[in-house]
Structures are given as structure tokens and as C-alpha cells.
Design an enzyme around this catalytic site. Structure first.
Site, short mmCIF file in Angstrom:
data_model
loop_
_atom_site.label_atom_id
_atom_site.label_comp_id
_atom_site.label_asym_id
_atom_site.label_seq_id
_atom_site.Cartn_x
_atom_site.Cartn_y
_atom_site.Cartn_z
N GLY A 22 0.81 -1.22 0.00
CA GLY A 22 0.00 0.00 0.00
C GLY A 22 0.84 1.26 0.00
N TYR A 61 -12.71 10.31 0.78
CA TYR A 61 -11.55 10.33 1.67
C TYR A 61 -11.02 11.73 1.96
CZ TYR A 61 -11.13 5.40 0.19
OH TYR A 61 -11.36 4.08 -0.09
N CYS A 65 -25.31 16.68 -9.04
CA CYS A 65 -26.17 17.45 -8.15
C CYS A 65 -25.81 17.17 -6.69
CB CYS A 65 -27.64 17.14 -8.43
SG CYS A 65 -28.19 17.79 -10.01
#
Length: 461
Positions: free
Chosen positions: A276, A362, A389
């Protein structure tokens, strides 16, 4: 951050921007660390990728669209493979997956991790060798596990006692002995967003190390003798820059490996430390090179193995977004430019949260540049927003663009290769954009643009 009735994304500093953002000396200049390797600005003004102008690409494929620098992607695959040497480097299918990318990953010698039956189906359809796949997921269904067993997936990362029971029964039924890794929750608080931190105790992934569940899972698999327990797996999160978390994770997971050896007489031959690794979305991000990451992580593993009197296991690593994330940018066309009472200038583009949900989900930060021309205008602090919207439909919260940006201009946002197309939606019934690979002066569609016909085809009411 000041309160705002429309939500936290609006409660910022208005037209002053975040404290770290500085007015650029040249608003047309590209910050090379944020862009794919072949992206440059031509003398005539437009950006080009792989030798092709974005104005030509926009004319050929429309906007919004994701443009993949194929040479950049291949180079990142090669960089990680070379840096980690004998380790198995896994491409994260969840970051972005399509058949063309699967084939690139295979050609460059990487492994592939998938976490659903759909991702597995794409990988198999592209002809990826199943023995080089890892299958993740906290709630794999019986049908998904059956397909993985029948296909011969190389490693299944087991995540719960329910899954061990399910996989054991299926393996006996099909007369298979799959290689498995036990996913361990090591209790490391990764320095990243709460939603992408995956190794603290209070979350859905893995077996708790502190509570003893991880050892119990290993013991059950060894006692039953149906599954082939190859090793342990840890993943502390995503968008991580600090390797100190891997040091703690490695120490704790290797202590478990030593415990299994001492209690059961089995020294597990493999270790997956996840990954990661972070990428640069803005100038505030400072990612490490694959070489630096490999040097630090190998040193950590070797040191901890020596302390625990363990042989160094075969290492697997999962760079995550660090492979495909920087290889893609999204190209938009500006529709309206609106100055709101001196508070902020909104630059509205023809995409938004349907093609990049990360800003809303996030609070992620992105950068942007005027892509179709060079401007002599002064820099203007702007917010790039979408067409949906929702007041939270924000693509880039704060960025300096030329003050003369106008309808019809093209704006490019880098770093959108990971978790943008893969998390894209049809919100407001907007068809999802295409993905176009560009290399050596040529371009090709690898995921076509959706149409209204695609939307209506699913509506059988």
C-alpha cells in the site's frame, strides 16, 4: 477548519487555500513528480502523452477520459520487480483492472491479487496464470472459492474461521489442496486515512494477533491437514509513506511465525507484508522509490528473522496504487467558470464524483493543470468541481489555474490511475468514461466509454 452547513469539505479557508499551497512562479509548469513519465508540455502549449497531444486525444475520444501512459506503467512494474528481486510483487487488481492491464502485468513478470469473483473473471479472461494469483477478501462466497479452486489460484488469503471451514469443505469435495496464507491483524495504526487503514484491531479484516485468533487459525489449518498453510499475511493500510509501520508489523507477525514453529514444529516458508505504498497527488506527498522501499523492508525482515531465529521466508509485497496510480491522468473539458462573491472561483468540468469519488469519500487532495494551451494570465486559486447534483462533488479542492481559464478549455488531473475508474459509478445516470492507453505516438481504447444504451440495457422494468 471552520464549520459550514454544507459539510466539512466546504469549511476551509475560502480563497486563501490550504496553508501549504503556494502561488506558482509559472502556472503552466508541470511538476514532474505528479505526472506519468512521457507527459510533457509541447512548445505550442498542449500537454502530450506518449507523443500524442491531449487536444488530439480529446477530439478522438471525448472527455472526460482516463489516459494511461503504457510505458510509464510498464516501467513501474519493472522497477518494483527489479528492486525486490526474489520477492513476489503483486499488482493490486482492485486499484484498476481490465484485460489489457492484466496482460501488461503478466508480460512484466508480476503476480496479481484479486478480491472478488468479478476480478478473478477478468484475470482469467485475459489469460493470466492462476498459479500467480492471490485471492483476497473478508467475505468470499462459496461460489467464488469454488471458482478459485477449480482455476488453480496459487494463494488464497483466508480471513475468518467461517472461510477456513468453507474452503476446507470445498477442497475436500473437489480433491484440491490449495496454498493458503492466514491474514493477521497485527494492531499497527498506519499513518493514513481511517477508511484505508487495515491493521488496527477494530476493523473487518483478518485474525487478531493480540486476541490469539491468528494462532488458532494456523493451528486449525494444520490440524485438519486439508489446506496447505504456506505462511502469514499482513496489510497495514494504503497510501503509506512511513516504513516504520512495516517494522512493527514484521516483528509481530514473525513472532507469530516463531510461535507456530515452537508449538507445532512447522516453519512456514512464506511471508506477505502487504504494502500500500503512497504516491504523490500533490507537492505535499514525498513517496519513496521502489529501491529505497525494498532496501528498508528487506532489512526489516532479515533483522526480525535473525532476532526470532527464523529462516528468512520467501517475501511477497503488494505495492498497491504505487504501480498504476501515477500512470494515468483524467482529462476534462471546462463548462462554466463561476466566481462566487470573492469567496472562491469554481471551475466546473464535465465529469466529477462519478469518475473520481476519492475527494468526497476520503477528503483526498489532487492537483490539476490547464492542458490545452499556455496562458499568460496570472495564477488564480480555484476549485475544480463536477457536474453532479451534490455540493460535495469536488474533483480538486484547491489549485492554481490561469485566471483566464474558460469554457472549452481542457483541464488534466494527474494521479487518477488507482481507485478512480475502479470506483466509478453511474450517479445521476452519467455513463462512465473510457480508458485509453497511449504509447509511442499511438493510442487505443482498453475500456470503452459507456453509453446511454448501456444504462438502458440494464433497466428491464
Amino acid at each position: 477548519m471552520r464549520a459550514h452547513e454544507a459539510g466539512a469539505l466546504h469549511g476551509d479557508l475560502g480563497n486563501r487555500g490550504p496553508a501549504w499551497l503556494r502561488t506558482p512562479e509559472d502556472v503552466n509548469a508541470l511538476l514532474t513528480g505528479l505526472w506519468p513519465r512521457t507527459v510533457t508540455r509541447t512548445e505550442s502549449g498542449p500537454l502530450q502523452i506518449g507523443g500524442v497531444s491531449v487536444t488530439d486525444l480529446a477530439a478522438d475520444y471525448g472527455t472526460p477520459a482516463y489516459f494511461l501512459d503504457e510505458e510509464d506503467l510498464r516501467a513501474r512494474c519493472r522497477d518494483f520487480a527489479a528492486a525486490f528481486g526474489d520477492a513476489d510483487v503483486y499488482y493490486a487488481g482492485k486499484s484498476f483492472l481490465c484485460k489489457a492491464v492484466v496482460r501488461i502485468v503478466e508480460e512484466e513478470g508480476l503476480f496479481l491479487d484479486v478480491c472478488t469473483g468479478g476480478e478473478l473473471a477478468v484475470a482469467l479472461a485475459a489469460g493470466f496464470p492462476p498459479e500467480r494469483m492471490g485471492f483476497h477478501g473478508n467475505n468470499k462466497s462459496a461460489s467464488e472459492l469454488r471458482r478459485a479452486l477449480e482455476a488453480g489460484v496459487g494463494r488464497i488469503i483466508v480471513d475468518s474461521f467461517d472461510e477456513i471451514e468453507r474452503l476446507t469443505a470445498l477442497s475436500q469435495e473437489l480433491d484440491k489442496r490449495p496454498g493458503v496464507l492466514v491474514r493477521v491483524t497485527v494492531g499497527v495504526e498506519a499513518h493514513t486515512h481511517e477508511f484505508i487503514a487495515t491493521a488496527h484491531e477494530d476493523q473487518k479484516f483478518g485474525f487478531s494477533l493480540a486476541g490469539g485468533a491468528a494462532f488458532a487459525a494456523c493451528a486449525r489449518i494444520l490440524d485438519e491437514g486439508v489446506l496447505d498453510l504456506r505462511g502469514l499475511h499482513s496489510h497495514i493500510g494504503s497510501q503509506i509513506f512511513d516504513t516504520s509501520g512495516f517494522e512493527v508489523a514484521a516483528r509481530r507477525i514473525l513472532e507469530l511465525q516463531a510461535q507456530v514453529r515452537d508449538a507445532r514444529g512447522v516453519e512456514l516458508p512464506e511471508l506477505d507484508l502487504g504494502g500500500g505504498f503512497g504516491i504523490a497527488y500533490t507537492t505535499q506527498d514525498d513517496p519513496s522509490t521502489p529501491g529505497d522501499l525494498a532496501k528498508r523492508i528487506n532489512k526489516i525482515v532479515e533483522s526480525e528473522c535473525e532476532s526470532a531465529s527464523l529462516r528468512v521466508p520467501r517475501l511477497s509485497i503488494e505495492p498497491g496504487r504505487a504501480i498504476v496510480g501515477p500512470s494515468v491522468f483524467t482529462l476534462y473539458e471546462v463548462g462554466t467558470v463561476k466566481d462566487v462573491d470573492g469567496i472562491r472561483t469554481y471551475v466546473s468540468v464535465d465529469g466529477g464524483m462519478s469518475d473520481n469519488i476519492r475527494t468526497a469519500l476520503y477528503d483526498a487532495s489532487y492537483s490539476a493543470t490547464l492542458a490545452n494551451r499556455i496562458s499568460a494570465a496570472e495564477p488564480m486559486l480555484a476549485r475544480v468541481v463536477g457536474k453532479h447534483c451534490e455540493s460535495g462533488d469536488i474533483v480538486v479542492k484547491d489549485e492554481f489555474l490561469p485566471a483566464d481559464v474558460q469554457s472549452g478549455d481542457l483541464v488534466a488531473v494527474p494521479g487518477t490511475g488507482a481507485y478512480c475508474r475502479s470506483m466509478a459509478s453511474n450517479y445521476n445516470h452519467v455513463p462512465r468514461p473510457p480508458v485509453v492507453a497511449v504509447r509511442d505516438g499511438a493510442s487505443r481504447v482498453i475500456v470503452r466509454r459507456e453509453t446511454e444504451g448501456d444504462l438502458l440495457a440494464l433497466d428491464v422494468g
